[in-house]
Design a protein around this motif. Structure first.
Motif, mmCIF file in Angstrom:
data_model
loop_
_atom_site.group_PDB
_atom_site.id
_atom_site.type_symbol
_atom_site.label_atom_id
_atom_site.label_comp_id
_atom_site.label_asym_id
_atom_site.label_seq_id
_atom_site.Cartn_x
_atom_site.Cartn_y
_atom_site.Cartn_z
ATOM 1 N N ARG A 1 0.712 -1.237 0.058
ATOM 2 C CA ARG A 1 0.037 -0.065 -0.058
ATOM 3 C C ARG A 1 0.930 1.224 0.272
ATOM 4 O O ARG A 1 1.828 1.340 0.956
ATOM 5 N N PHE A 2 0.506 2.311 -0.855
ATOM 6 C CA PHE A 2 1.303 3.364 -1.110
ATOM 7 C C PHE A 2 1.267 4.506 0.396
ATOM 8 O O PHE A 2 1.992 4.938 0.641
ATOM 9 N N THR B 1 7.901 10.240 -12.185
ATOM 10 C CA THR B 1 6.763 10.809 -11.978
ATOM 11 C C THR B 1 5.941 9.610 -11.479
ATOM 12 O O THR B 1 6.324 8.232 -11.395
ATOM 13 N N TYR B 2 4.981 9.850 -10.548
ATOM 14 C CA TYR B 2 4.332 8.692 -9.630
ATOM 15 C C TYR B 2 2.714 8.785 -9.678
ATOM 16 O O TYR B 2 2.024 9.968 -9.577
ATOM 17 N N SER B 3 1.946 7.831 -9.381
ATOM 18 C CA SER B 3 0.581 7.940 -8.782
ATOM 19 C C SER B 3 0.466 7.044 -7.790
ATOM 20 O O SER B 3 0.877 5.784 -7.542
ATOM 21 N N PRO B 4 -0.211 7.563 -6.576
ATOM 22 C CA PRO B 4 -0.410 6.645 -5.396
ATOM 23 C C PRO B 4 -1.798 5.852 -5.719
ATOM 24 O O PRO B 4 -2.280 5.010 -4.722
ATOM 25 N N HIS C 1 -6.240 0.129 -5.107
ATOM 26 C CA HIS C 1 -5.375 1.189 -5.468
ATOM 27 C C HIS C 1 -3.981 0.266 -5.245
ATOM 28 O O HIS C 1 -3.786 0.181 -3.929
ATOM 29 N N SER C 2 -3.044 0.633 -6.337
ATOM 30 C CA SER C 2 -1.587 0.076 -6.362
ATOM 31 C C SER C 2 -0.982 1.449 -6.483
ATOM 32 O O SER C 2 -1.711 2.339 -6.106
ATOM 33 N N PHE C 3 0.158 1.503 -6.840
ATOM 34 C CA PHE C 3 0.871 2.673 -7.041
ATOM 35 C C PHE C 3 1.678 2.539 -8.369
ATOM 36 O O PHE C 3 1.933 1.284 -8.643
ATOM 37 N N LEU C 4 2.209 3.442 -8.988
ATOM 38 C CA LEU C 4 3.004 3.294 -10.007
ATOM 39 C C LEU C 4 3.980 4.416 -10.201
ATOM 40 O O LEU C 4 3.588 5.733 -10.035
ATOM 41 N N ILE C 5 5.206 4.093 -10.312
ATOM 42 C CA ILE C 5 6.407 5.075 -10.287
ATOM 43 C C ILE C 5 7.008 4.741 -11.683
ATOM 44 O O ILE C 5 7.413 3.688 -11.780
ATOM 45 N N TYR D 1 -2.943 2.671 -14.756
ATOM 46 C CA TYR D 1 -3.515 1.358 -14.517
ATOM 47 C C TYR D 1 -2.011 0.563 -14.275
ATOM 48 O O TYR D 1 -0.892 0.828 -15.001
ATOM 49 N N ILE D 2 -2.097 -0.609 -13.579
ATOM 50 C CA ILE D 2 -0.968 -1.380 -13.585
ATOM 51 C C ILE D 2 -0.694 -1.964 -15.079
ATOM 52 O O ILE D 2 0.528 -2.327 -15.285
ATOM 53 N N VAL D 3 -1.479 -2.122 -15.889
ATOM 54 C CA VAL D 3 -1.206 -2.665 -17.330
ATOM 55 C C VAL D 3 -0.594 -1.630 -17.977
ATOM 56 O O VAL D 3 -0.041 -1.680 -19.031
ATOM 57 N N ASP D 4 -0.220 -0.498 -17.686
ATOM 58 C CA ASP D 4 0.453 0.608 -18.261
ATOM 59 C C ASP D 4 1.964 0.466 -18.115
ATOM 60 O O ASP D 4 2.979 1.050 -18.751
ATOM 61 N N ALA D 5 2.304 -0.466 -17.320
ATOM 62 C CA ALA D 5 3.773 -0.727 -17.047
ATOM 63 C C ALA D 5 4.489 -1.146 -18.244
ATOM 64 O O ALA D 5 5.456 -0.523 -18.749
#
Length: 304
Positions: free
Chosen positions: A36-37, A56-59, A254-258, A274-278
């Motif tokens: 969890r972020f 850049t990041y999203s919580p 909610h995950s996070f993406l950095i 979204y997690i599929v954006d990785a």
């Protein structure tokens, strides 16, 4: 005076530093299971903090998309989506059973790296066995490092340590173009003690993993002729001591993406990610042209 040779020499003199500055691109997909972020923000995480500061990041990256939300909110679908860039209605992992996966049609992102760069080295290191057994393909090295033991939290802590050591070794020895590193102890600690910023054991596990992340970042920093993009995410959050059936629970959804590195934008995502954006982000950074025929659900995000 012979102008042409002098002009050629001048152009070479100008171009040489520019050519020397061109760095080879590499990518690392770093997965921290069940993280969890909001707990990351409470914990002391200098290494994740520096990734955020350099990118850049999203919580609030979502683990489910708008089109399909039927799969359970657990590791199988999560890591299937993270590593392929498609949702579970395509890769067909609905839970942790992997009954009829469609990774032949929607493969691990290494497949596309190898198509574009046949001689590139690809490395996957995990301590949750199903990733290695079912999801990974086109890897020059695929390691599952989970040791045996009755204490699951301690087992994954040891596995994470070994995974980190192997990652550092292979970065130095194999020079991978693309690497996936998975660390599992945060999730197991959540199951044992609770997924919440108020749980000391959960915070401690995040801080331990942050130290391991720092070791990998230090190894990458030594490679001065390379430019790495590092994407960090998790397969889900958690509530209480679990995360299944969390389709309407923001603490699980909610995950996070950095997205971090010299090739990344700086700041905070304004759009929903979204997690599929990785996967499309990693491929685009490497210069791999995305093909509509791959039917990726994600999009490249956070790049300059």
């Amino acid at each position: 005076m012979r102008i042409a040779p002098l002009l050629s020499l001048l152009l070479l003199t100008i171009a040489a530093p520019l050519l020397a500055a061109e760095k080879e691109k590499h990518v690392l997909l770093l997965g921290i299971d069940g993280c969890r972020f909001d707990a990351v923000q409470k914990a002391k995480t200098p290494n994740l903090d520096r990734l955020v500061a350099n990118g850049t990041y999203s919580p609030t990256a979502l683990i489910l998309g708008d089109r399909y939300r039927k799969n359970d909110t657990i590791s199988g679908p999560g890591w299937g989506s993270i590593n392929t860039g498609v949702w579970a209605d395509k890769h067909n992992v609905q839970g942790n059973e992997f009954k009829e996966p469609h990774f032949d049609k929607f493969p691990h992102f290494f497949h596309f790296v190898k198509q574009a760069f046949p001689d590139a080295k690809t490395v996957s290191i995990v301590d949750w066995d199903p990733i290695a057994k079912y999801i990974v393909s086109d890897a020059d090295v695929s390691l599952s490092t989970k040791p045996t033991g009755a204490n699951v939290v301690a087992t994954y802590a040891k596995g994470d340590e070994k995974s980190t050591a192997e990652a550092i070794r292979l970065i130095e020895e194999l020079d991978p173009k693309a690497m996936m590193l998975y660390l599992g102890q945060v999730d197991e600690t959540g199951h044992a003690h609770g997924f919440h910023p108020s749980v000391p054991e959960y915070i401690a596990a995040i801080e331990t993993v942050d130290g391991l992340v720092g070791q990998v970042l230090d190894a990458i920093a030594k490679r001065i002729d390379e430019e790495w993009l590092i994407v960090v995410t998790s397969d889900h959050g958690g509530e209480g001591r679990g995360h299944g059936g969390g389709h309407n629970n923001p603490n699980i959804l909610h995950s996070f993406l950095i997205v971090s590195g010299e090739g990344a934008k700086k700041g905070k995502f304004e759009e929903q990610v979204y997690i599929v954006d990785a996967v499309p982000t990693l491929l685009t950074y490497l210069g791999v042209k995305l093909d509509d025929a791959w039917q990726l659900d994600g999009h490249a995000v956070g790049l300059k």
